[in-house]
Motif scaffolding. Structure first.
Motif, PDB file in Angstrom:
ATOM      1  N   TYR A   2       0.852  -1.182   0.000  1.00 44.56           N
ATOM      2  CA  TYR A   2       0.000   0.000   0.000  1.00 44.56           C
ATOM      3  C   TYR A   2       0.893   1.237   0.000  1.00 44.56           C
ATOM      4  O   TYR A   2       2.082   1.167   0.316  1.00 44.56           O
ATOM      5  CB  TYR A   2      -0.933   0.005   1.212  1.00 44.56           C
ATOM      6  N   GLU A   3       0.294   2.363  -0.368  1.00 41.43           N
ATOM      7  CA  GLU A   3       1.059   3.601  -0.435  1.00 41.43           C
ATOM      8  C   GLU A   3       1.426   4.059   0.972  1.00 41.43           C
ATOM      9  O   GLU A   3       0.615   3.995   1.899  1.00 41.43           O
ATOM     10  CB  GLU A   3       0.239   4.684  -1.130  1.00 41.43           C
ATOM     11  N   THR A   4       2.666   4.515   1.122  1.00 44.32           N
ATOM     12  CA  THR A   4       3.144   5.003   2.420  1.00 44.32           C
ATOM     13  C   THR A   4       3.571   6.464   2.302  1.00 44.32           C
ATOM     14  O   THR A   4       3.847   6.958   1.204  1.00 44.32           O
ATOM     15  CB  THR A   4       4.349   4.177   2.907  1.00 44.32           C
ATOM     16  N   HIS A   5       3.640   7.115   3.459  1.00 46.56           N
ATOM     17  CA  HIS A   5       4.047   8.520   3.495  1.00 46.56           C
ATOM     18  C   HIS A   5       5.132   8.677   4.555  1.00 46.56           C
ATOM     19  O   HIS A   5       4.908   8.371   5.725  1.00 46.56           O
ATOM     20  CB  HIS A   5       2.849   9.413   3.816  1.00 46.56           C
ATOM     21  N   GLY A   6       6.277   9.135   4.140  1.00 43.81           N
ATOM     22  CA  GLY A   6       7.357   9.359   5.091  1.00 43.81           C
ATOM     23  C   GLY A   6       8.232   8.133   5.261  1.00 43.81           C
ATOM     24  O   GLY A   6       7.815   6.986   5.024  1.00 43.81           O
ATOM     25  N   ILE A   7       9.461   8.360   5.706  1.00 42.85           N
ATOM     26  CA  ILE A   7      10.452   7.293   5.848  1.00 42.85           C
ATOM     27  C   ILE A   7      10.036   6.282   6.910  1.00 42.85           C
ATOM     28  O   ILE A   7      10.226   5.072   6.746  1.00 42.85           O
ATOM     29  CB  ILE A   7      11.838   7.892   6.191  1.00 42.85           C
ATOM     30  N   SER A   8       9.462   6.740   8.019  1.00 44.25           N
ATOM     31  CA  SER A   8       9.110   5.823   9.105  1.00 44.25           C
ATOM     32  C   SER A   8       8.060   4.808   8.654  1.00 44.25           C
ATOM     33  O   SER A   8       8.154   3.613   8.980  1.00 44.25           O
ATOM     34  CB  SER A   8       8.601   6.606  10.322  1.00 44.25           C
ATOM     35  N   GLU A   9       7.048   5.263   7.882  1.00 49.12           N
ATOM     36  CA  GLU A   9       6.039   4.334   7.363  1.00 49.12           C
ATOM     37  C   GLU A   9       6.658   3.351   6.382  1.00 49.12           C
ATOM     38  O   GLU A   9       6.327   2.158   6.386  1.00 49.12           O
ATOM     39  CB  GLU A   9       4.910   5.107   6.678  1.00 49.12           C
ATOM     40  N   LYS A  10       7.533   3.858   5.523  1.00 49.83           N
ATOM     41  CA  LYS A  10       8.194   2.990   4.546  1.00 49.83           C
ATOM     42  C   LYS A  10       9.054   1.944   5.238  1.00 49.83           C
ATOM     43  O   LYS A  10       9.059   0.762   4.867  1.00 49.83           O
ATOM     44  CB  LYS A  10       9.051   3.822   3.580  1.00 49.83           C
ATOM     45  N   LEU A  11       9.804   2.384   6.241  1.00 47.42           N
ATOM     46  CA  LEU A  11      10.675   1.463   6.966  1.00 47.42           C
ATOM     47  C   LEU A  11       9.853   0.389   7.670  1.00 47.42           C
ATOM     48  O   LEU A  11      10.208  -0.801   7.645  1.00 47.42           O
ATOM     49  CB  LEU A  11      11.517   2.235   7.983  1.00 47.42           C
ATOM     50  N   SER A  12       8.736   0.777   8.260  1.00 44.43           N
ATOM     51  CA  SER A  12       7.861  -0.176   8.948  1.00 44.43           C
ATOM     52  C   SER A  12       7.305  -1.210   7.978  1.00 44.43           C
ATOM     53  O   SER A  12       7.335  -2.423   8.255  1.00 44.43           O
ATOM     54  CB  SER A  12       6.720   0.579   9.632  1.00 44.43           C
ATOM     55  N   LEU A  13       6.802  -0.755   6.839  1.00 44.74           N
ATOM     56  CA  LEU A  13       6.256  -1.682   5.848  1.00 44.74           C
ATOM     57  C   LEU A  13       7.346  -2.583   5.279  1.00 44.74           C
ATOM     58  O   LEU A  13       7.135  -3.794   5.093  1.00 44.74           O
ATOM     59  CB  LEU A  13       5.577  -0.901   4.721  1.00 44.74           C
ATOM     60  N   PHE A  14       8.514  -2.000   5.019  1.00 42.68           N
ATOM     61  CA  PHE A  14       9.625  -2.771   4.463  1.00 42.68           C
ATOM     62  C   PHE A  14      10.014  -3.905   5.411  1.00 42.68           C
ATOM     63  O   PHE A  14      10.245  -5.043   4.972  1.00 42.68           O
ATOM     64  CB  PHE A  14      10.817  -1.850   4.205  1.00 42.68           C
ATOM     65  N   ILE A  15      10.082  -3.617   6.699  1.00 42.08           N
ATOM     66  CA  ILE A  15      10.434  -4.649   7.684  1.00 42.08           C
ATOM     67  C   ILE A  15       9.371  -5.734   7.737  1.00 42.08           C
ATOM     68  O   ILE A  15       9.679  -6.933   7.840  1.00 42.08           O
ATOM     69  CB  ILE A  15      10.647  -4.004   9.077  1.00 42.08           C
ATOM     70  N   LYS A  16       8.078  -5.340   7.632  1.00 40.23           N
ATOM     71  CA  LYS A  16       6.992  -6.312   7.647  1.00 40.23           C
ATOM     72  C   LYS A  16       7.087  -7.273   6.456  1.00 40.23           C
ATOM     73  O   LYS A  16       6.724  -8.446   6.566  1.00 40.23           O
ATOM     74  CB  LYS A  16       5.635  -5.588   7.614  1.00 40.23           C
ATOM     75  N   ILE A  17       7.541  -6.757   5.326  1.00 37.53           N
ATOM     76  CA  ILE A  17       7.719  -7.604   4.143  1.00 37.53           C
ATOM     77  C   ILE A  17       8.989  -8.438   4.274  1.00 37.53           C
ATOM     78  O   ILE A  17       9.014  -9.623   3.938  1.00 37.53           O
ATOM     79  CB  ILE A  17       7.796  -6.741   2.863  1.00 37.53           C
ATOM     80  N   LEU A  18      10.045  -7.815   4.798  1.00 42.43           N
ATOM     81  CA  LEU A  18      11.379  -8.424   4.819  1.00 42.43           C
ATOM     82  C   LEU A  18      11.488  -9.618   5.759  1.00 42.43           C
ATOM     83  O   LEU A  18      12.007 -10.679   5.359  1.00 42.43           O
ATOM     84  CB  LEU A  18      12.409  -7.365   5.206  1.00 42.43           C
ATOM     85  N   ILE A  19      11.040  -9.482   6.991  1.00 42.65           N
ATOM     86  CA  ILE A  19      11.290 -10.514   8.006  1.00 42.65           C
ATOM     87  C   ILE A  19      10.705 -11.871   7.599  1.00 42.65           C
ATOM     88  O   ILE A  19      11.398 -12.904   7.681  1.00 42.65           O
ATOM     89  CB  ILE A  19      10.779 -10.066   9.387  1.00 42.65           C
ATOM     90  N   PRO A  20       9.452 -11.950   7.115  1.00 43.68           N
ATOM     91  CA  PRO A  20       8.956 -13.258   6.668  1.00 43.68           C
ATOM     92  C   PRO A  20       9.754 -13.836   5.501  1.00 43.68           C
ATOM     93  O   PRO A  20       9.958 -15.057   5.430  1.00 43.68           O
ATOM     94  CB  PRO A  20       7.505 -12.964   6.255  1.00 43.68           C
ATOM     95  N   ILE A  21      10.211 -12.980   4.580  1.00 47.20           N
ATOM     96  CA  ILE A  21      11.038 -13.476   3.470  1.00 47.20           C
ATOM     97  C   ILE A  21      12.333 -14.068   4.005  1.00 47.20           C
ATOM     98  O   ILE A  21      12.791 -15.126   3.564  1.00 47.20           O
ATOM     99  CB  ILE A  21      11.341 -12.348   2.461  1.00 47.20           C
ATOM    100  N   LEU A  22      12.934 -13.393   4.984  1.00 49.79           N
ATOM    101  CA  LEU A  22      14.177 -13.885   5.585  1.00 49.79           C
ATOM    102  C   LEU A  22      13.962 -15.247   6.240  1.00 49.79           C
ATOM    103  O   LEU A  22      14.761 -16.180   6.029  1.00 49.79           O
ATOM    104  CB  LEU A  22      14.694 -12.877   6.611  1.00 49.79           C
ATOM    105  N   VAL A  23      12.888 -15.374   7.014  1.00 48.94           N
ATOM    106  CA  VAL A  23      12.593 -16.655   7.663  1.00 48.94           C
ATOM    107  C   VAL A  23      12.371 -17.747   6.612  1.00 48.94           C
ATOM    108  O   VAL A  23      12.836 -18.885   6.760  1.00 48.94           O
ATOM    109  CB  VAL A  23      11.363 -16.528   8.584  1.00 48.94           C
TER     110      VAL A  23
END
Length: 451
Positions: A2-23
Motif C-alpha cells: 500500500y502507499e506510504t508517506h514518510g520514511i518511518s512508514e516505509k521502513l515499517s512496511l519494508f520490515i513487515k515484508i522483509l522478516i517473513p522473506i528472511l525466515v
C-alpha cells in the motif's frame, strides 16, 4: 502493498515484508542442510551421493527459480498501477509456464543424467545414490516449480507472512519424511540417501497443495480466482515473463555456478583444505540469506512504486534496502571475526581444518561487504524490470574478472587456495560498483522520462 508517506512508514512496511522473506529463505536453506546431515548419518556413500546430486541440482533449481522470479516485478507494477484485473491472467500463464519448464527439465534429465554421472568417474554405489536421489527430486519438480510460482505471487501482493508459514510447516515435515525414508521407520524400507530425494518430493507436493488451496480460498488471493477457470496458453504472456525471468535466472546461475567451478579447481589441494573451504562457504551462505531477502523485498516495494509512477518513493525504498544491507554486512563481518574460531569448531574437530577455516572466514567478511551492497541493488533493479544489464554484469564480475583473478592469485602468488577467495571478492566488489552505477542511471532515466 500500500502507499506510504514518510520514511518511518516505509521502513515499517519494508520490515513487515522483509522478516517473513528472511525466515522463508533460512527455512529453505535448512531443508538442504538437514538433507545433507541426515544422509551423512546413513553412511559415507549416502552423504557423497546426496552431495554430488545437490551440486547438480542446485544450479538448475536456482536458475529456474530465477526465471519464475519474473512474477514479483510484473505483479507489483500492476498493483501499483491499479491494473489488478490483469493479474489473474499473468498468474495462470505463469502456472502453465512453470509446469512446462518442469516437464522439459525432467525429459532432458532422462537423457543426460547417466552420461553426466558417468563422466564424473564416481564409485558405483555413490553414482547409484546420486542418480536416484535426483530422479526422486525430479518426480517432485512440477509441484516444486508450481509452489515457487505461487510463492512469488503471494509475496508480490505483500503477503510474505503466508509464504513463511508454509515453509515453517514444510521444514519439520521434510525432516520427518527424511527420518522415515532414509533410515527406514514404521515399516518403510531404508533408502539411505535416495530417501532424502523422496522426502523432498513429498514435501514439495504438500507445499504446492497448501499454496493452491490458499490462493484459491483465502483473502486477498481468492479475489483473483486463479484456479477457477482454464485459459488457453498465451505465448505472448510467456514471452513477457521469460523476457524478465531468463536474465534473472542467468544472473543467479552465473553467481551459483562460480562456486561450483572454484570447488572443482580446489580439488588439487589436500582434503583438509577442501573441507575448510566447503565449510566456510556453507557458513557464508547462511549469512547471505539476509541480503538476498532484502533484495526480494526491494523488488516488491520498488516495483509497486514504479508501477504507480511514484519514482521518488521507489528511490526511497531502494535507499532503505541498500542502507540495511550495508549495516548488516558490517555487523555480520564483526560477528564473523569475533566468533570465527567457535564457528570453525562447530564444523570440525580436526585442528588443521579449524585453523584453515578461520583464515577462510576472514575472507568471508569481505564477501559480506560486497553482498550487502550488490545483492539489494539487484533486487531494486528487478523492481524497475531492469534485468538484462545485470546478467552481463554478473558474467563479467564472476567469469571474466573473478575466476581468472582467483586462478592467478592461487597459482602464481603465495596465497594458494585463498587466492580463489580473493578472486571472488574482486568480482563481487566490481559487481557492487557496476550495479550501483546502473541503479543510479536507471532511476534518473525513469524520472526524466516521466517528466
Amino acid at each position: 502493498m500500500y502507499e506510504t508517506h514518510g520514511i518511518s512508514e516505509k521502513l515499517s512496511l519494508f520490515i513487515k515484508i522483509l522478516i517473513p522473506i528472511l525466515v522463508t529463505q533460512v527455512g529453505l536453506y535448512l531443508m538442504n542442510f538437514f538433507d545433507t546431515i541426515m544422509a551423512g548419518r546413513a553412511g559415507a556413500n549416502d552423504l557423497a551421493g546426496v552431495a554430488i546430486g545437490s551440486s547438480i541440482w542446485v544450479p538448475i533449481l536456482t536458475g529456474v527459480t530465477g526465471i519464475l522470479m519474473a512474477i514479483p516485478p510484473i505483479v507489483s507494477q500492476l498493483m501499483g498501477a491499479q491494473k489488478t484485473n490483469q493479474i489473474t491472467h499473468v498468474i495462470r500463464q505463469g502456472v502453465y509456464l512453470s509446469v512446462c519448464i518442469a516437464v522439459l527439465i525432467f525429459i532432458i534429465g532422462i537423457f543426460v543424467l547417466t552420461p553426466v554421472l558417468n563422466a564424473l568417474s564416481l564409485e558405483e554405489e555413490v553414482s547409484h545414490i546420486a542418480k536416484y536421489y535426483l530422479v526422486s527430486l525430479g518426480i517432485g519438480m512440477v509441484p516444486l516449480f508450481l509452489f515457487n510460482l505461487l510463492r512469488s505471487f503471494i509475496d508480490a501482493l505483500g503477503q510474505t507472512k503466508i509464504s513463511m508459514l508454509i515453509i515453517l510447516l514444510a521444514l519439520p515435515l521434510n525432516v520427518f519424511f527424511n527420518y522415515l525414508f532414509i533410515f527406514g521407520k514404521w515399516g518403510v524400507p531404508a533408502f539411505g540417501g535416495i530417501g532424502a530425494g523422496m522426502a523432498s518430493a513429498i514435501t514439495y507436493l504438500i507445499s504446492a497443495s497448501i499454496s493452491v488451496w490458499i490462493v484459491q480460498k483465502r483473502a486477498p488471493f481468492n479475489r483473483y480466482q486463479v484456479f477457477s477457470a482454464i485459459e488457453r496458453p498465451s505465448f505472448t504472456a510467456w514471452k513477457e515473463q521469460l523476457k524478465i525471468g531468463i536474465p534473472i535466472g542467468i544472473t543467479i546461475f552465473f553467481e551459483t555456478s562460480i562456486f561450483a567451478a572454484i570447488t572443482l579447481l580446489m580439488s588439487v589441494y589436500n582434503t583438509e583444505t577442501i573441507a575448510a573451504h566447503q565449510a566456510a562457504i556453507n557458513f557464508a551462505t547462511l549469512f547471505y540469506m539476509l541480503p538476498l531477502a532484502i533484495a526480494m523485498a526491494l523488488t516488491i516495494a520498488v516495483g509497486f512504486e514504479v508501477g504507480a509512477n511514484r519514482l521518488r518513493e521507489a528511490t526511497a525504498y531502494a535507499k532503505i534496502g541498500i542502507s540495511s544491507g550495508v549495516i548488516f554486512s558490517l555487523v555480520s563481518g564483526i560477528l564473523i571475526y569475533m566468533f570465527r574460531e567457535h564457528v570453525a569448531m562447530l564444523y570440525s574437530n580436526d585442528p588443521v581444518v579449524i585453523g584453515l577455516m578461520q583464515h577462510f572466514l576472514i575472507y568471508a567478511i569481505f564477501f559480506q561487504l560486497s553482498d550487502g551492497i550488490g545483492t539489494p541493488i539487484q533486487g531494486a533493479l528487478r523492481g524497475y524490470k531492469d534485468v538484462n544489464v545485470t546478467s552481463v554484469i554478473a558474467l563479467v564480475s564472476f567469469w571474466v574478472l573473478g575466476l581468472p583473478a582467483g586462478y592467478v592469485a592461487a597459482n602464481f602468488t603465495t596465497l594458494g587456495p585463498y587466492g580463489y577467495w580473493v578472486g571472488l571478492i574482486t568480482g563481487l566488489g566490481f559487481g557492487a560498483i557496476a550495479l550501483s552505477v546502473r541503479l543510479f542511471f536507471v532511476s534518473k532515466r525513469k524520472v526524466l522520462i516521466s517528466g
